[in-house]
Design an enzyme around this catalytic site. Structure first.
Site, PDB file in Angstrom:
ATOM      1  N   SER A 153      16.615 -61.303 -18.670  1.00  0.00           N
ATOM      2  CA  SER A 153      15.724 -60.184 -18.978  1.00  0.00           C
ATOM      3  C   SER A 153      14.806 -60.548 -20.145  1.00  0.00           C
ATOM      4  O   SER A 153      14.091 -61.528 -20.089  1.00  0.00           O
ATOM      5  CB  SER A 153      16.555 -58.928 -19.251  1.00  0.00           C
ATOM      6  OG  SER A 153      15.745 -57.784 -19.317  1.00  0.00           O
TER       7      SER A 153
ATOM      8  N   ASP B 197      14.871 -54.646  -8.446  1.00  0.00           N
ATOM      9  CA  ASP B 197      14.877 -54.634  -9.908  1.00  0.00           C
ATOM     10  C   ASP B 197      13.849 -53.647 -10.447  1.00  0.00           C
ATOM     11  O   ASP B 197      12.654 -53.773 -10.175  1.00  0.00           O
ATOM     12  CB  ASP B 197      14.575 -56.038 -10.419  1.00  0.00           C
ATOM     13  CG  ASP B 197      14.943 -56.229 -11.876  1.00  0.00           C
ATOM     14  OD1 ASP B 197      14.958 -55.235 -12.619  1.00  0.00           O
ATOM     15  OD2 ASP B 197      15.207 -57.367 -12.276  1.00  0.00           O
TER      16      ASP B 197
ATOM     17  N   HIS C  79      19.684 -56.486 -11.669  1.00  0.00           N
ATOM     18  CA  HIS C  79      19.250 -56.849 -13.020  1.00  0.00           C
ATOM     19  C   HIS C  79      20.444 -56.905 -13.979  1.00  0.00           C
ATOM     20  O   HIS C  79      20.565 -57.831 -14.779  1.00  0.00           O
ATOM     21  CB  HIS C  79      18.216 -55.838 -13.514  1.00  0.00           C
ATOM     22  CG  HIS C  79      17.537 -56.244 -14.784  1.00  0.00           C
ATOM     23  ND1 HIS C  79      16.339 -56.930 -14.799  1.00  0.00           N
ATOM     24  CD2 HIS C  79      17.891 -56.064 -16.083  1.00  0.00           C
ATOM     25  CE1 HIS C  79      15.983 -57.152 -16.056  1.00  0.00           C
ATOM     26  NE2 HIS C  79      16.907 -56.641 -16.850  1.00  0.00           N
TER      27      HIS C  79
END
Length: 302
Positions: A117, A253, A280
């Site tokens: 991320s 996502d 995610h």
């Protein structure tokens, strides 16, 4: 596994390792896997992921979260959020990782970088750092928050609905800390099972560590800085390192949607991109599966 709090950019920060500890010297040209977490940057969420990579490869695996997201024992005091917000924002968190690189990356190391991320954004910011420039073998950006977070569904939801009630959420977290342990466990279990649709029993302690007022303030502060400041993708760095980089997107996502995958393939046709059905927040449900994937990619690069 070895864990300790190290002083990085003025904040005592948890570092977790599998295999050689960061302060142990080595004359070998070690392969080291360095994981930079997403937000929240609580290392415990990544334990199974990091352990899987270590077991599959045999390399030392080092996991580095974010300043102020893992609270040390009471004898260690962190700089207070209200008085030192500058230590916990996006720019400062990048500097926090640079401080780690300067202090602990061995001269002869061969580094395999893994970012999750917003950790992917930080890696792109750091790829030209002197401590990494000639040592990075390969880079894996998992569900990478590296462009226009404000455009995403989750970014819009966080800004429009969560940001106005952050003080209420932090206040409720303060009340939560006073509840009996059994009640806390039951509430977390109910939320993760019936709302998130995952069985996160192994993350009970990590979730409790997250639901602390001081931690939540820093987590939200960093999240809103990400949304405000992560805009154009750093194409220059990606192109410069394109042979080293692999990017892993998720079909469902809410932070890094498939359209971002399409955009990067259009803009940088020779980048190695793959799309997956994993989520995610893979660390809550698919740590070992994604850890196995990353291990396989590293082996193939060798």
């Amino acid at each position: 596994m070895h864990e300790a709090f190290l002083n990085l950019n003025g904040v005592r920060t948890k570092v977790s390792t599998w295999g050689r500890w960061v302060e142990e010297s080595s004359e070998e040209q070690d392969d080291i896997v360095l994981i930079i977490t997403g937000n929240p940057g609580i290392n415990g969420f990544y334990n199974n992921f990091a352990k899987t990579i270590h077991e599959k490869l045999g390399y030392p695996v080092w996991c580095l979260g974010h300043a102020g997201h893992d609270l040390p024992r009471e004898s260690i005091i962190l700089p207070k959020f209200k008085e030192h917000q500058e230590l916990y924002g996006l720019k400062e968190q990048v500097q926090h990782k640079a401080d780690f690189l300067e202090k602990y990356i061995p001269e002869k190391a061969k580094i395999h970088l893994v970012g999750h991320s917003m950790g992917s954004y930080m890696i792109l910011e750091l790829l030209d750092h002197p401590a990494l420039r000639d040592k990075v073998v390969d880079v894996y950006l998992l569900f990478p928050a590296i462009e226009y977070m404000a455009e995403t569904n989750n970014g819009k939801f966080l800004t429009n609905f969560i940001k106005p009630i952050v003080p209420i959420i932090v206040f409720l977290s303060w009340i939560f800390t006073f509840l009996p342990n059994m009640v806390q466990n039951s509430l977390i279990y109910a939320y993760t099972t019936f709302i998130m649709k995952i069985h996160a029993k192994e993350h009970l302690t990590n979730i409790k560590n997250l639901i602390k007022p001081g931690v939540l303030r820093r987590v939200f502060f960093l999240a809103f800085e990400d949304i405000d400041h992560i805009r154009e993708r750093n194409n220059e760095v990606i192109k410069k390192n394109v042979k080293k980089i692999k990017i892993y997107y998720g079909r469902t996502d809410g932070w890094t949607p498939p359209i971002f995958c399409d955009r990067i393939k259009r803009d940088i046709p020779d980048v190695d991109v793959e799309i997956t059905d994993y989520h995610h927040s893979f660390v809550l449900s698919s740590s070992m599966e994604v850890g196995d994937k990353v291990s396989t990619w590293i082996k193939e690069k060798k």
